[in-house]
Structures are given as structure tokens and as C-alpha cells.
Design an enzyme around this catalytic site. Structure first.
Site, PDB file in Angstrom:
ATOM      1  N   SER A  49      -1.067 -35.056  44.536  1.00 40.11           N
ATOM      2  CA  SER A  49      -0.681 -34.736  45.911  1.00 40.11           C
ATOM      3  C   SER A  49      -1.440 -35.634  46.876  1.00 40.11           C
ATOM      4  O   SER A  49      -2.567 -36.050  46.593  1.00 40.11           O
ATOM      5  CB  SER A  49      -1.034 -33.282  46.191  1.00 40.11           C
ATOM      6  OG  SER A  49      -1.148 -33.057  47.576  1.00 40.11           O
ATOM      7  N   SER A  50      -0.836 -35.881  48.026  1.00 43.36           N
ATOM      8  CA  SER A  50      -1.528 -36.711  49.022  1.00 43.36           C
ATOM      9  C   SER A  50      -2.778 -36.017  49.565  1.00 43.36           C
ATOM     10  O   SER A  50      -3.618 -36.658  50.185  1.00 43.36           O
ATOM     11  CB  SER A  50      -0.584 -37.038  50.186  1.00 43.36           C
ATOM     12  OG  SER A  50      -0.185 -35.864  50.846  1.00 43.36           O
ATOM     13  N   CYS A  51      -2.935 -34.715  49.314  1.00 37.75           N
ATOM     14  CA  CYS A  51      -4.128 -34.056  49.868  1.00 37.75           C
ATOM     15  C   CYS A  51      -5.371 -34.304  49.023  1.00 37.75           C
ATOM     16  O   CYS A  51      -6.441 -33.796  49.356  1.00 37.75           O
ATOM     17  CB  CYS A  51      -3.890 -32.587  50.154  1.00 37.75           C
ATOM     18  SG  CYS A  51      -3.744 -31.602  48.710  1.00 37.75           S
ATOM     19  N   HIS A  87       3.567 -23.756  53.465  1.00 40.78           N
ATOM     20  CA  HIS A  87       3.245 -24.976  54.217  1.00 40.78           C
ATOM     21  C   HIS A  87       3.944 -24.941  55.572  1.00 40.78           C
ATOM     22  O   HIS A  87       4.824 -24.131  55.823  1.00 40.78           O
ATOM     23  CB  HIS A  87       3.700 -26.205  53.437  1.00 40.78           C
ATOM     24  CG  HIS A  87       2.814 -26.508  52.289  1.00 40.78           C
ATOM     25  ND1 HIS A  87       1.642 -27.195  52.425  1.00 40.78           N
ATOM     26  CD2 HIS A  87       2.912 -26.197  50.987  1.00 40.78           C
ATOM     27  CE1 HIS A  87       1.051 -27.296  51.257  1.00 40.78           C
ATOM     28  NE2 HIS A  87       1.807 -26.697  50.359  1.00 40.78           N
ATOM     29  N   TRP A 128       0.652 -22.931  64.637  1.00 41.41           N
ATOM     30  CA  TRP A 128      -0.785 -22.895  64.378  1.00 41.41           C
ATOM     31  C   TRP A 128      -1.437 -24.198  64.822  1.00 41.41           C
ATOM     32  O   TRP A 128      -0.849 -25.287  64.680  1.00 41.41           O
ATOM     33  CB  TRP A 128      -1.071 -22.727  62.891  1.00 41.41           C
ATOM     34  CG  TRP A 128      -0.655 -21.419  62.317  1.00 41.41           C
ATOM     35  CD1 TRP A 128      -0.084 -20.360  62.973  1.00 41.41           C
ATOM     36  CD2 TRP A 128      -0.755 -21.035  60.941  1.00 41.41           C
ATOM     37  NE1 TRP A 128       0.173 -19.340  62.094  1.00 41.41           N
ATOM     38  CE2 TRP A 128      -0.229 -19.714  60.844  1.00 41.41           C
ATOM     39  CE3 TRP A 128      -1.224 -21.657  59.780  1.00 41.41           C
ATOM     40  CZ2 TRP A 128      -0.182 -19.030  59.620  1.00 41.41           C
ATOM     41  CZ3 TRP A 128      -1.179 -20.979  58.573  1.00 41.41           C
ATOM     42  CH2 TRP A 128      -0.662 -19.682  58.499  1.00 41.41           C
ATOM     43  N   TYR A 137      -8.021 -27.281  45.723  1.00 39.64           N
ATOM     44  CA  TYR A 137      -6.788 -27.814  45.128  1.00 39.64           C
ATOM     45  C   TYR A 137      -6.970 -29.302  44.813  1.00 39.64           C
ATOM     46  O   TYR A 137      -6.597 -29.784  43.740  1.00 39.64           O
ATOM     47  CB  TYR A 137      -5.650 -27.597  46.136  1.00 39.64           C
ATOM     48  CG  TYR A 137      -4.319 -28.118  45.691  1.00 39.64           C
ATOM     49  CD1 TYR A 137      -3.509 -27.360  44.861  1.00 39.64           C
ATOM     50  CD2 TYR A 137      -3.862 -29.361  46.114  1.00 39.64           C
ATOM     51  CE1 TYR A 137      -2.281 -27.835  44.456  1.00 39.64           C
ATOM     52  CE2 TYR A 137      -2.629 -29.846  45.716  1.00 39.64           C
ATOM     53  CZ  TYR A 137      -1.845 -29.077  44.888  1.00 39.64           C
ATOM     54  OH  TYR A 137      -0.628 -29.561  44.486  1.00 39.64           O
ATOM     55  N   LYS A 184      -6.605 -31.455  41.245  1.00 40.37           N
ATOM     56  CA  LYS A 184      -5.604 -32.516  41.084  1.00 40.37           C
ATOM     57  C   LYS A 184      -6.272 -33.862  40.789  1.00 40.37           C
ATOM     58  O   LYS A 184      -5.725 -34.669  40.026  1.00 40.37           O
ATOM     59  CB  LYS A 184      -4.725 -32.607  42.333  1.00 40.37           C
ATOM     60  CG  LYS A 184      -3.745 -31.452  42.466  1.00 40.37           C
ATOM     61  CD  LYS A 184      -2.655 -31.568  41.408  1.00 40.37           C
ATOM     62  CE  LYS A 184      -1.680 -30.408  41.444  1.00 40.37           C
ATOM     63  NZ  LYS A 184      -0.692 -30.484  40.346  1.00 40.37           N
ATOM     64  N   LEU A 232       9.179 -25.866  43.767  1.00 37.92           N
ATOM     65  CA  LEU A 232       9.927 -26.813  44.595  1.00 37.92           C
ATOM     66  C   LEU A 232      10.199 -28.125  43.843  1.00 37.92           C
ATOM     67  O   LEU A 232      11.351 -28.544  43.702  1.00 37.92           O
ATOM     68  CB  LEU A 232       9.118 -27.061  45.876  1.00 37.92           C
ATOM     69  CG  LEU A 232       9.674 -28.027  46.904  1.00 37.92           C
ATOM     70  CD1 LEU A 232      11.022 -27.565  47.413  1.00 37.92           C
ATOM     71  CD2 LEU A 232       8.690 -28.171  48.071  1.00 37.92           C
ATOM     72  N   ASN A 277       3.734 -34.454  51.627  1.00 43.47           N
ATOM     73  CA  ASN A 277       4.209 -33.067  51.787  1.00 43.47           C
ATOM     74  C   ASN A 277       5.700 -32.998  51.463  1.00 43.47           C
ATOM     75  O   ASN A 277       6.494 -33.712  52.066  1.00 43.47           O
ATOM     76  CB  ASN A 277       4.002 -32.587  53.222  1.00 43.47           C
ATOM     77  CG  ASN A 277       2.556 -32.678  53.635  1.00 43.47           C
ATOM     78  OD1 ASN A 277       1.717 -31.957  53.124  1.00 43.47           O
ATOM     79  ND2 ASN A 277       2.249 -33.593  54.535  1.00 43.47           N
TER      80      ASN A 277
HETATM   81  P1  GDP Z   1      -1.963 -29.212  55.212  1.00 45.37           P
HETATM   82  O1  GDP Z   1      -0.954 -30.327  55.323  1.00 45.37           O
HETATM   83  O2  GDP Z   1      -2.698 -29.203  53.908  1.00 45.37           O
HETATM   84  O3  GDP Z   1      -2.913 -29.193  56.392  1.00 45.37           O
HETATM   85  O4  GDP Z   1      -1.209 -27.798  55.179  1.00 45.37           O
HETATM   86  P2  GDP Z   1      -0.078 -27.059  56.053  1.00 45.37           P
HETATM   87  O5  GDP Z   1       1.271 -27.597  55.741  1.00 45.37           O
HETATM   88  O6  GDP Z   1      -0.276 -25.592  55.821  1.00 45.37           O
HETATM   89  O7  GDP Z   1      -0.440 -27.341  57.595  1.00 45.37           O
HETATM   90  C1  GDP Z   1      -0.192 -28.564  58.232  1.00 45.37           C
HETATM   91  C2  GDP Z   1      -0.466 -28.457  59.728  1.00 45.37           C
HETATM   92  O8  GDP Z   1       0.541 -27.640  60.338  1.00 45.37           O
HETATM   93  C3  GDP Z   1      -1.811 -27.813  60.105  1.00 45.37           C
HETATM   94  O9  GDP Z   1      -2.307 -28.514  61.230  1.00 45.37           O
HETATM   95  C4  GDP Z   1      -1.396 -26.396  60.502  1.00 45.37           C
HETATM   96  O10 GDP Z   1      -2.312 -25.780  61.374  1.00 45.37           O
HETATM   97  C5  GDP Z   1      -0.075 -26.687  61.191  1.00 45.37           C
HETATM   98  N1  GDP Z   1       0.809 -25.520  61.360  1.00 45.37           N
HETATM   99  C6  GDP Z   1       1.441 -25.175  62.519  1.00 45.37           C
HETATM  100  N2  GDP Z   1       2.127 -24.041  62.357  1.00 45.37           N
HETATM  101  C7  GDP Z   1       1.975 -23.662  61.052  1.00 45.37           C
HETATM  102  C8  GDP Z   1       2.469 -22.577  60.287  1.00 45.37           C
HETATM  103  O11 GDP Z   1       3.180 -21.699  60.758  1.00 45.37           O
HETATM  104  N3  GDP Z   1       2.106 -22.552  58.968  1.00 45.37           N
HETATM  105  C9  GDP Z   1       1.306 -23.510  58.401  1.00 45.37           C
HETATM  106  N4  GDP Z   1       1.013 -23.437  57.101  1.00 45.37           N
HETATM  107  N5  GDP Z   1       0.817 -24.546  59.124  1.00 45.37           N
HETATM  108  C10 GDP Z   1       1.135 -24.622  60.429  1.00 45.37           C
END
Ligand code: GDP
Length: 326
Positions: free
Chosen positions: A108-110, A180, A203, A137, A141, A15, A166
Site C-alpha cells: 500500500s502507498s501508506c 476510508h 473530517w 498497518y 505491509k 475490494l 488509495n
Molecule cells: P489515510 O489516507 O490513511 O489518511 O486514511 P483515510 O482515507 O481514512 O483519510 C484520508 C483523509 O480524509 C484524512 O485527512 C481524513 O481526516 C479525511 N476525511 C474527511 N472526511 C472523512 C471521513 O468521513 N472518513 C475518513 N475515513 N476520512 C475522512
């Protein structure tokens, strides 16, 4: 950096790397070096050293990385820590050893501690325990950032680090389990819309807050920093504003035209409750993002729809290639 400079972009199929390559080409840079993973395994120190010795790049954008969302981090912790660590060590060391003028490392911000005060300031790095859902990860980093600082202090190597929030945009991964949140939800909502389904599963609780930056803005920030920044401290890159995952789902539904409901699957992890960057350091240097979320989502959806005409977007497995940031 001049138009005739030799520039190596690691992770050019990912990306961030692909956006940096597009941007450099747009500006007229003529001597861009890229390698696929099959051509150069960045985890292989000898191969990386041979590559730098023979290609002699002047500038390096290190955008390669094993990346993925919250589920991918949980299921493949060894890959996330070991591969990212090896790549960072090899690229920074070989770049310095072979006379690279300047290197930009993408963190990364994480990598911020789970409970660091929000918005996240660069000074908060390493002030507390990491978010467990992506600590592997993050450790790699953080080590990459420290590699840059150590080589600057000991050898005077001009290595800088950016910490993007992100990212999203053209070239993203859309695999439902490992992507993500933004690409995963975009795909789910698009498919639900096409199938006339009445609900989409989100989720977690939908309450965590996240910030999103369009990847062309990141590319712009990378070129800006390469030209105007030579400090030891990392720089956050983002908007400094966030929204909840539930709000993001509604924004995506608006872009796609989906009018159904959202169901929240609380058996899935929420991850860190909030992750928004303090972007004042980069702003003080004169850089700001331009593509707001509404515009960026339209552009991304447009790209996604054109790309899904070709199967690779759906079949793409994020961690099978080196690409950028969590
Ligand atoms: P993070 O920013 O490192 O936590 O990674 P993600 O981008 O995978 O998830 C960010 C937030 O989005 C978390 O609270 C997930 O539970 C939520 N989320 C909701 N729906 C989804 C989905 O379909 N995929 C992912 N990856 N995250 C989801």
C-alpha cells in the site's frame, strides 16, 4: 499464467481481491481457488500450510488484509499489525514451500515515510519515520514486502510486490467510523442528499491531498505485473495525480447531486499531508490506468445505490473479514 493455471486469491471478498477475481473470470481463467475466513484463517500457519499442500496453486494473489481508514487504524493497532503480519508470513512461506510458481503481494502507498518527497518513489521506502496514524498497518505491509524480497534472494522464489494508492470502487466498505475517506464521504453525502440536509461533516481540515485509483484498474495492473514483471523492487500503482479532500468532497457532491455545504471537523486527524505516487516505473513497463476519477465515481455510486437496496453494504464491518489495502 495460463487459462488452466490454478490461481489462489486471498481476500476475495475484499475490494481488491473481488476485483482480481472478476477480472480473472472475465479473461477466462477456469481454476480459481478462494476461501472465506471461516474456511481458512490465514493467521493460522498450520492451516495455511495444509491448504497449500492440498490445493497446490500455481499462482497466488495475496490481497487479504485487515484494512480500514484513519480511525480504524487508530483504534485497533494490534489487529492491524499482528493479523497482517501473520498473514503475510504464512502465505509467502507456505506458497514457496509448496511450489507456487509466482506470488503477487499487495502492499500500500501508506507504507512510505511520512515526510518522503512527493511524488513518492519506490526508492524512498524505509528512508524515514512512518505516518503515525497508520504505522501498524504499514509495518506489517513493509514486512510482507521484505518477505517477498528475502524469499526471492535466498530461494529464488518469484514473489513480487505492488504498492497501490488509495483504492475505491464496487465492493468497498461504507462503515462511517472505520471506512476510508472516499466511501465514507460518498455515503454521508448520499444520505444527506436523501434527507435534504444542508450540510455534511468532513473530517479534518480538508486540505490533505490524496490520490485515488479505481479498483478495476488495480486488478488490471495485478494481471499485467503477474505476466510481465519479475523484479525484486516493488512497483507503485496509481495515477500520479492527486486532489485535496475538500475537492474530493465537491466531486462526490456533483456525482450525487448534493447542493449543501461542507463543515470541517478539525477534532478529527488529517493524517499525512500528501500521498501521491510516482508511477513512472510501472509506466515504463507499459502499464497505465484507464478509469479516471469522474468515471470511477459514477460507477462506484451506481454500484453503491444498487447495493444499498441490500442491507449488507451499510452493516459491513471492514475488519471482520480479510480484505485489501489501506
Ligand atoms: P489515510 O489516507 O490513511 O489518511 O486514511 P483515510 O482515507 O481514512 O483519510 C484520508 C483523509 O480524509 C484524512 O485527512 C481524513 O481526516 C479525511 N476525511 C474527511 N472526511 C472523512 C471521513 O468521513 N472518513 C475518513 N475515513 N476520512 C475522512
Amino acid at each position: 499464467m495460463e487459462l488452466a493455471s490454478r490461481i489462489f486469491i486471498s481476500g476475495h471478498r475484499g475490494l481488491a481481491g473481488s476485483a482480481i477475481e472478476r477480472r480473472l473470470k472475465l479473461e477466462g481463467f477456469r481454476d480459481i481457488i478462494v476461501r472465506t475466513r471461516a474456511q481458512l484463517d490465514l493467521r493460522d500457519q498450520a492451516a495455511v500450510d495444509d491448504f497449500f499442500a492440498s490445493e497446490q496453486p500455481d499462482y497466488v494473489f495475496h490481497a487479504a488484509g485487515v484494512v480500514g481508514g484513519i480511525q480504524a487504524n487508530r483504534s485497533r493497532p494490534a489487529d492491524f499489525i499482528a493479523d497482517n503480519l501473520q498473514m503475510a508470513v504464512n502465505v509467502v512461506d507456505s506458497a514457496w514451500r509448496n511450489g507456487v510458481a509466482k506470488l503477487l503481494f499487495l502492499g500500500s502507498s501508506c507504507i512510505y515515510p511520512k515526510l518522503a518527497p512527493q511524488p513518492l518513489k519506490e526508492e524512498s521506502l524505509l528512508s524515514g519515520p512512518l505516518e503515525p496514524t497508520n504505522e501498524w498497518y504499514a509495518m506489517a505491509k513493509l514486512a510482507g514486502l521484505k518477505m517477498c524480497q528475502a524469499y526471492r534472494r535466498q530461494f529464488g522464489f518469484d514473489a513480487i510486490t505492488l504498492l497501490p494508492t488509495n483504492l475505491y470502487g464496487p465492493g468497498d466498505h461504507f462503515d462511517l467510523e472505520s471506512a476510508h475517506v472516499l466511501p465514507a464521504l460518498l455515503r454521508k453525502i448520499d444520505e444527506a442528499h436523501a434527507a435534504r440536509a444542508d450540510s455534511v461533516v468532513v473530517w479534518g481540515s480538508g486540505t490533505p491531498r490524496r490520490e485515488f485509483l479505481y479498483v478495476e484498474d488495480l486488478a488490471d495492473a495485478c494481471l499485467f505485473a503477474m505476466r510481465h514483471y519479475d523484479g525484486e523492487q516493488p512497483l507503485n500503482v496509481g495515477w500520479g495525480t492527486d486532489l485535496t479532500i475538500g475537492e474530493l468532497a465537491l466531486e462526490l457532491a456533483r456525482v450525487v447531486g448534493f447542493e449543501g455545504r461542507f463543515e470541517f471537523d478539525r477534532t478529527r486527524p488529517d493524517g499525512t499531508p500528501r500521498k501521491v505516487l510516482d508511477t513512472s516505473r510501472l509506466a515504463a513497463l507499459g502499464w497505465r490506468p484507464r478509469v479516471d476519477l469522474a468515471t470511477g465515481l459514477e460507477l462506484t455510486y451506481d454500484w453503491y445505490r444498487r447495493s444499498t437496496a441490500h442491507a449488507e453494504v451499510r452493516e459491513h464491518v471492514p475488519c471482520s473479514c480479510f480484505s485489501p489495502s489501506s
